[in-house]
Design a protein around this motif. Structure first.
Motif, PDB file in Angstrom:
ATOM      1  N   THR A  78       0.853  -1.179   0.000  1.00 40.82           N
ATOM      2  CA  THR A  78       0.000   0.000   0.000  1.00 40.82           C
ATOM      3  C   THR A  78       0.896   1.239   0.000  1.00 40.82           C
ATOM      4  N   PRO A  79       0.330   2.421  -0.285  1.00 44.20           N
ATOM      5  CA  PRO A  79       1.148   3.639  -0.177  1.00 44.20           C
ATOM      6  C   PRO A  79       1.786   3.802   1.198  1.00 44.20           C
ATOM      7  N   LEU A  80       1.103   3.322   2.246  1.00 47.67           N
ATOM      8  CA  LEU A  80       1.666   3.438   3.590  1.00 47.67           C
ATOM      9  C   LEU A  80       2.907   2.554   3.734  1.00 47.67           C
ATOM     10  N   HIS A  81       2.899   1.378   3.102  1.00 48.40           N
ATOM     11  CA  HIS A  81       4.107   0.549   3.081  1.00 48.40           C
ATOM     12  C   HIS A  81       5.266   1.315   2.443  1.00 48.40           C
ATOM     13  N   VAL A  82       4.981   1.961   1.322  1.00 44.79           N
ATOM     14  CA  VAL A  82       6.023   2.686   0.586  1.00 44.79           C
ATOM     15  C   VAL A  82       6.576   3.828   1.436  1.00 44.79           C
ATOM     16  N   ALA A  83       5.679   4.585   2.064  1.00 41.73           N
ATOM     17  CA  ALA A  83       6.118   5.710   2.899  1.00 41.73           C
ATOM     18  C   ALA A  83       6.942   5.223   4.087  1.00 41.73           C
ATOM     19  N   ALA A  84       6.499   4.143   4.721  1.00 41.58           N
ATOM     20  CA  ALA A  84       7.223   3.612   5.880  1.00 41.58           C
ATOM     21  C   ALA A  84       8.582   3.065   5.468  1.00 41.58           C
ATOM     22  N   ARG A  85       8.625   2.327   4.370  1.00 41.98           N
ATOM     23  CA  ARG A  85       9.885   1.720   3.929  1.00 41.98           C
ATOM     24  C   ARG A  85      10.917   2.776   3.561  1.00 41.98           C
ATOM     25  N   ASN A  86      10.456   3.903   3.050  1.00 44.20           N
ATOM     26  CA  ASN A  86      11.372   4.959   2.632  1.00 44.20           C
ATOM     27  C   ASN A  86      11.597   6.017   3.703  1.00 44.20           C
ATOM     28  N   GLY A  87      11.065   5.783   4.902  1.00 44.70           N
ATOM     29  CA  GLY A  87      11.297   6.706   6.008  1.00 44.70           C
ATOM     30  C   GLY A  87      10.739   8.090   5.755  1.00 44.70           C
ATOM     31  N   LEU A  88       9.457   8.166   5.396  1.00 47.83           N
ATOM     32  CA  LEU A  88       8.818   9.437   5.048  1.00 47.83           C
ATOM     33  C   LEU A  88       7.749   9.780   6.086  1.00 47.83           C
ATOM     34  N   PRO A  89       8.112  10.484   7.155  1.00 50.13           N
ATOM     35  CA  PRO A  89       7.129  10.767   8.212  1.00 50.13           C
ATOM     36  C   PRO A  89       5.982  11.654   7.750  1.00 50.13           C
ATOM     37  N   GLU A  90       6.246  12.658   6.900  1.00 49.59           N
ATOM     38  CA  GLU A  90       5.164  13.531   6.450  1.00 49.59           C
ATOM     39  C   GLU A  90       4.162  12.760   5.586  1.00 49.59           C
ATOM     40  N   HIS A  91       4.659  11.901   4.717  1.00 49.76           N
ATOM     41  CA  HIS A  91       3.769  11.060   3.918  1.00 49.76           C
ATOM     42  C   HIS A  91       2.965  10.125   4.815  1.00 49.76           C
TER      43      HIS A  91
END
Length: 466
Positions: A221-234
């Motif tokens: 999911t997009p949340l997986h992508v944001a978490a894996r890439n260390g994106l707190p704002e996302h």
């Protein structure tokens, strides 16, 4: 084509090096004719439907190799594009740029040739990916197809990868599908992978991007992508839009698992810590297991992110859970100490021990010393969890001379224990720690003792052992 540009696998192949020019020309013509079929079936079907609705025709776009047109597009020359595409003209075609990356291409049985790889694109891809918003607007006004994807993905994907929010808004306002899937199985939100893409993600969500849409292969999911890439704002944005915090992908990873498992450079540690804070605050399960029975704590220890380890332990992570390989979080941190010295692995070891982690079998300590000697602080905190140490010649041999010289004070204090028992002060510390097992971090801070004694009980670093 010269013989030097080919890789020959047989003597028969050598005789076919002089390819007929007619054959090459036919091959090029076939590529042009077939170029509109290079997209995936679903993308092609969707683009075809849009064309039928808009113009009543399903004619495939032509291939343009005109260098003047390409130059105007790649340089964002708006005035030139206005002349090339006056009112009433259509800007709906495919571009086959010259050049590109070199790759080995099969030219016949046993023969491979080193050739330029051609990447098909469109005017929308070029202008959207480079942020030429005015040029993009002109092309859209001239009827360019927003869903055309000859190079595996749409112009919207291209704009998201290049972090061009203004171009994204233009494409979406002209009918681009916020949930269109590339041939790699990715929706536009899945390619928002760097901090600068935050506004792009926001635009996509405002135009109906699926917050829990899954990638085809990994089921991210997009949340997986944001978490894996260390994106707190996302991560914060997606959670506010209702992202499922514990959705699992094909590897049984939740977003929290994905954040803890991804390799992290020193300058990225705080970003990943903030992501984990947001996920846990949103109700993420701290003990979820992946397909190898590894918990987020196992993964955070492998990445030596001390702040994340502290966060997970404070939220109830089990310090002694075993994975399929029979390894606890302590094993994971000790295996990476020599690679993660700049991450302060000693902090991870200290936290695990203060939360009741199992210790290393004493007979294996020389082997641990051999692999972790470059971090004397890690060895200090680890060895201070034992009331007795049997220091032998094997310990001395485990430390290379250059490491001993760099950390001489510490290793001299350690090797001196071969003839000296541990100090009474240390033995008292060990006895108190055993007595308070399971309650150490709850009780010690409340004891009416000087701060330096409390720190001593919690294995604070001193630079030597005694």
């Amino acid at each position: 084509m010269s013989q030097h540009s080919s890789f020959v696998f047989s003597t028969t192949a050598l005789r076919s090096l002089q390819l007929d020019e007619d054959m090459l020309e036919r091959h090029k013509r076939q590529r042009r004719v077939a170029s509109h079929q290079l997209t995936g079936y679903m993308l092609k079907k969707e683009a075809k439907s849009n064309q039928l609705l808009a113009s009543g025709t399903s004619t495939a776009p032509e291939v343009c190799q005109d260098l003047v047109t390409q130059n105007a597009l790649y340089t964002g020359d708006l005035e030139a594009l206005r002349k090339l595409f006056p009112k009433g003209s259509r800007a709906n075609f495919i571009i086959e740029p010259r050049g590109g990356d070199m790759r080995w291409v099969a030219r016949g049985e046993g023969l491979w040739s080193l050739s330029y790889e051609q990447e098909l694109t469109t005017p929308l891809h070029i202008t959207a990916g480079r942020g030429f918003a005015d040029c993009l607007r002109l092309l859209l006004q001239r009827g360019a197809d927003v869903e055309l994807a000859p190079g595996r993905s749409t112009a919207l994907h291209e704009a998201c990868e290049s972090c061009q929010p203004e171009c994204i808004k233009l494409l979406l306002s002209h009918g681009a599908n916020a949930n269109t899937v590339s041939e790699d199985g990715l929706m536009p939100l899945h390619v928002c992978t760097i901090p600068e893409s935050l506004e792009c993600a926001r635009q996509l969500l405002q135009y109906g991007a699926a917050i829990n849409g899954r990638s085809v292969d990994e089921e991210d999911t997009p949340l997986h992508v944001a978490a894996r890439n260390g994106l707190p704002e996302h991560t914060d944005l997606y959670l506010r839009y209702g992202a499922a915090v514990d959705r699992r992908n094909d590897e049984e990873l939740t977003p929290l698992n994905a954040a803890c498992a991804h390799p992290q450079e020193v300058h990225e540690l705080q970003r990943y810590h903030r992501v984990c804070q947001l996920l846990l605050a949103a109700g993420a399960e701290v003990g979820t297991l992946d397909q190898d029975k590894r918990t987020p704590l196992h993964m955070a220890c492998k990445q030596a992110n001390a702040d994340v380890v502290d966060l997970l332990l404070a939220n109830g992570a089990c310090v002694n859970d075993m994975d399929y390989g029979g390894e606890a979080p302590m094993h994971n941190i000790l295996k990476v100490v020599c690679y993660k010295i700049s991450h302060q692995p000693e902090r991870v070891v200290r936290s695990l021990l203060n939360h009741g982690s199992i210790r290393v079998w004493p007979g294996a300590l020389p082997m641990v010393l051999k692999h972790c000697c470059g971090s004397p602080r890690t060895m200090e905190v680890l060895l201070n969890a034992y009331s007795r140490l049997k220091v032998t010649d094997a310990w001395v041999e485990a430390v290379p001379p250059e490491v001993f010289k760099e950390h001489q004070d510490f290793y001299e204090s350690l090797f001196s224990l071969a003839q000296t028992p541990r100090s009474l002060q240390h033995l008292a510390r060990c006895r108190i720690r055993v007595y308070l097992e399971g309650r150490l971090l709850k009780v010690v801070p409340k004891l009416p003792l000087p701060t330096f004694i409390k720190n001593y009980l919690l294995l604070q670093f001193r630079g030597y052992v005694h």
